[in-house]
Design a protein around this motif. Structure first.
Motif, short mmCIF file in Angstrom:
data_model
loop_
_atom_site.label_atom_id
_atom_site.label_comp_id
_atom_site.label_asym_id
_atom_site.label_seq_id
_atom_site.Cartn_x
_atom_site.Cartn_y
_atom_site.Cartn_z
N LEU A 166 0.77 4.11 -2.78
CA LEU A 166 0.54 5.50 -2.41
C LEU A 166 1.68 6.40 -2.89
O LEU A 166 1.44 7.50 -3.38
N SER B 263 -6.10 10.36 0.92
CA SER B 263 -4.99 9.51 1.37
C SER B 263 -3.65 10.17 1.07
O SER B 263 -2.73 10.14 1.90
N ARG B 264 -3.56 10.79 -0.09
CA ARG B 264 -2.33 11.48 -0.48
C ARG B 264 -2.02 12.65 0.45
O ARG B 264 -0.90 12.82 0.89
N TYR C 91 0.84 -1.21 0.00
CA TYR C 91 0.00 0.00 0.00
C TYR C 91 0.87 1.25 0.00
O TYR C 91 0.54 2.24 -0.67
#
Length: 126
Positions: A30, A55-56, A26
């Motif tokens: 990312l 998320s970034r 993950y």
């Protein structure tokens, strides 16, 4: 008082392998497909509201403040003091994220401390 060495069962080793691969996978996703990928970065900076952009932005805020490395070192230090599978799992997750997401120094120290958690005196033989 006799201390028993911290040893993992085969099921715990398999659990740690799965958790380690998923967390590092993950983090790689990312890093290379959200943070460093220019089209996604431009779209997120322009105001796109998706889960990937959220998320970034969270990951960027965390690695800029060395949160991954600090949390990994704290969990690893607790694991050295009192080894458990829960601390080992948490430390592995955070250290894996930290190594891939730019907190290499502190996360590397945390990995070393997690390994040191296995260093216990051998049981005495009669």
């Amino acid at each position: 008082m006799k201390k028993t060495p911290f040893r993992l069962t085969p099921y715990q080793v398999q659990w740690l392998l799965i958790v380690g691969f998923v967390s590092v996978g993950y983090a790689l996703y990312l890093r290379y497909l959200a943070i460093e990928f220019s089209t996604v970065a431009l779209a997120c900076d322009a105001g796109l509201r998706t889960v990937l952009c959220t998320s970034r932005s969270v990951a960027t805020a965390l690695f800029k403040n060395n949160v991954f490395g600090i949390v990994a070192v704290v969990i690893a230090a607790l694991h050295v003091i009192r080894p458990s599978i829960v601390l080992l799992t948490g430390g592995l997750i955070v250290a894996g994220l930290g190594i891939v997401l730019y907190n290499v120094a502190l996360s590397g120290i945390a990995i070393g401390l997690l390994i040191l958690g296995f260093a216990r005196p051998a049981p005495a033989t009669a």
